[in-house]
Design a protein around this motif. Sequence first.
Motif, PDB file in Angstrom:
ATOM      1  N   ALA A  41      -1.387 -13.051  97.830  1.00  0.00           N
ATOM      2  CA  ALA A  41      -2.643 -12.304  97.855  1.00  0.00           C
ATOM      3  C   ALA A  41      -3.838 -13.239  97.749  1.00  0.00           C
ATOM      4  O   ALA A  41      -4.931 -12.909  98.198  1.00  0.00           O
ATOM      5  N   ASP A  42      -3.633 -14.423  97.152  1.00  0.00           N
ATOM      6  CA  ASP A  42      -4.730 -15.366  96.963  1.00  0.00           C
ATOM      7  C   ASP A  42      -4.953 -16.281  98.154  1.00  0.00           C
ATOM      8  O   ASP A  42      -5.912 -17.046  98.162  1.00  0.00           O
ATOM      9  N   VAL A  43      -4.111 -16.225  99.161  1.00  0.00           N
ATOM     10  CA  VAL A  43      -4.219 -17.125 100.310  1.00  0.00           C
ATOM     11  C   VAL A  43      -5.342 -16.653 101.226  1.00  0.00           C
ATOM     12  O   VAL A  43      -5.437 -15.472 101.555  1.00  0.00           O
ATOM     13  N   VAL A 102       6.283  -8.405 102.425  1.00  0.00           N
ATOM     14  CA  VAL A 102       5.847  -9.801 102.335  1.00  0.00           C
ATOM     15  C   VAL A 102       5.313 -10.086 100.944  1.00  0.00           C
ATOM     16  O   VAL A 102       5.622 -11.120 100.344  1.00  0.00           O
ATOM     17  N   GLN A 103       4.528  -9.174 100.386  1.00  0.00           N
ATOM     18  CA  GLN A 103       3.996  -9.382  99.044  1.00  0.00           C
ATOM     19  C   GLN A 103       5.101  -9.385  98.003  1.00  0.00           C
ATOM     20  O   GLN A 103       5.047 -10.150  97.038  1.00  0.00           O
ATOM     21  N   GLU A 155       2.910   2.978 109.483  1.00  0.00           N
ATOM     22  CA  GLU A 155       3.900   2.890 108.403  1.00  0.00           C
ATOM     23  C   GLU A 155       4.628   1.547 108.453  1.00  0.00           C
ATOM     24  O   GLU A 155       4.854   0.918 107.410  1.00  0.00           O
ATOM     25  N   LEU A 156       5.026   1.105 109.645  1.00  0.00           N
ATOM     26  CA  LEU A 156       5.713  -0.176 109.765  1.00  0.00           C
ATOM     27  C   LEU A 156       4.819  -1.324 109.303  1.00  0.00           C
ATOM     28  O   LEU A 156       5.289  -2.247 108.625  1.00  0.00           O
ATOM     29  N   LEU A 157       3.547  -1.265 109.633  1.00  0.00           N
ATOM     30  CA  LEU A 157       2.617  -2.302 109.211  1.00  0.00           C
ATOM     31  C   LEU A 157       2.473  -2.327 107.696  1.00  0.00           C
ATOM     32  O   LEU A 157       2.510  -3.390 107.070  1.00  0.00           O
ATOM     33  N   ARG A 158       2.328  -1.152 107.075  1.00  0.00           N
ATOM     34  CA  ARG A 158       2.208  -1.099 105.615  1.00  0.00           C
ATOM     35  C   ARG A 158       3.491  -1.571 104.941  1.00  0.00           C
ATOM     36  O   ARG A 158       3.455  -2.304 103.948  1.00  0.00           O
ATOM     37  N   ASP A 159       4.658  -1.168 105.478  1.00  0.00           N
ATOM     38  CA  ASP A 159       5.933  -1.606 104.904  1.00  0.00           C
ATOM     39  C   ASP A 159       6.097  -3.116 105.008  1.00  0.00           C
ATOM     40  O   ASP A 159       6.555  -3.770 104.065  1.00  0.00           O
ATOM     41  N   THR A 160       5.726  -3.659 106.143  1.00  0.00           N
ATOM     42  CA  THR A 160       5.846  -5.107 106.332  1.00  0.00           C
ATOM     43  C   THR A 160       4.939  -5.852 105.365  1.00  0.00           C
ATOM     44  O   THR A 160       5.341  -6.831 104.750  1.00  0.00           O
ATOM     45  N   ARG A 161       3.712  -5.378 105.218  1.00  0.00           N
ATOM     46  CA  ARG A 161       2.767  -6.028 104.304  1.00  0.00           C
ATOM     47  C   ARG A 161       3.291  -5.976 102.863  1.00  0.00           C
ATOM     48  O   ARG A 161       3.242  -6.977 102.138  1.00  0.00           O
ATOM     49  N   SER A 162       3.820  -4.820 102.433  1.00  0.00           N
ATOM     50  CA  SER A 162       4.328  -4.714 101.061  1.00  0.00           C
ATOM     51  C   SER A 162       5.576  -5.573 100.873  1.00  0.00           C
ATOM     52  O   SER A 162       5.769  -6.181  99.814  1.00  0.00           O
TER      53      SER A 162
END
Length: 127
Positions: free
Chosen positions: A60-62, A51-52, A42-49
């Motif tokens: 997303a294009d990097v 950042v986006q 959950e922490l990983l998914r929250d962090t990824r969202s």
Amino acid sequence: MGFGLDFEKLLVIGLIAVLLIGPERLPHYAEQFAKLVRRGGELLRDTRSRVQEEMGPEVADVDWRKLDPRQYDPRRIIRDALFEDSAPAPIAPSAPVAAPAPTPPPAPRVMPVFTRTSPPPFDPEAT
């Protein structure tokens, strides 16, 4: 797997954990471990969202693999920089300059000899 752990090592660690924890407390600790793994996901998914959201859709294009510093070889970077074809800056023509007069070589320095009666000079600001 990461951290140098393969299946055999994980199996040995698991067996040792089962022996140390015991059959009575094993279900409780297995449940706690499952909660920990879920919370990490959950922490990983929250962090990824996050950042986006903060960086915008451009993130997303990097291509992150291109930015990995482990792919760069310092020897290749230096070689490319040394053999790079760069045109030297043009030198503006100027008036001829007379050659400077030759200077005489400096006189050899004589090192002083210090004794008990003539100690070296003391500089209080040197230390």
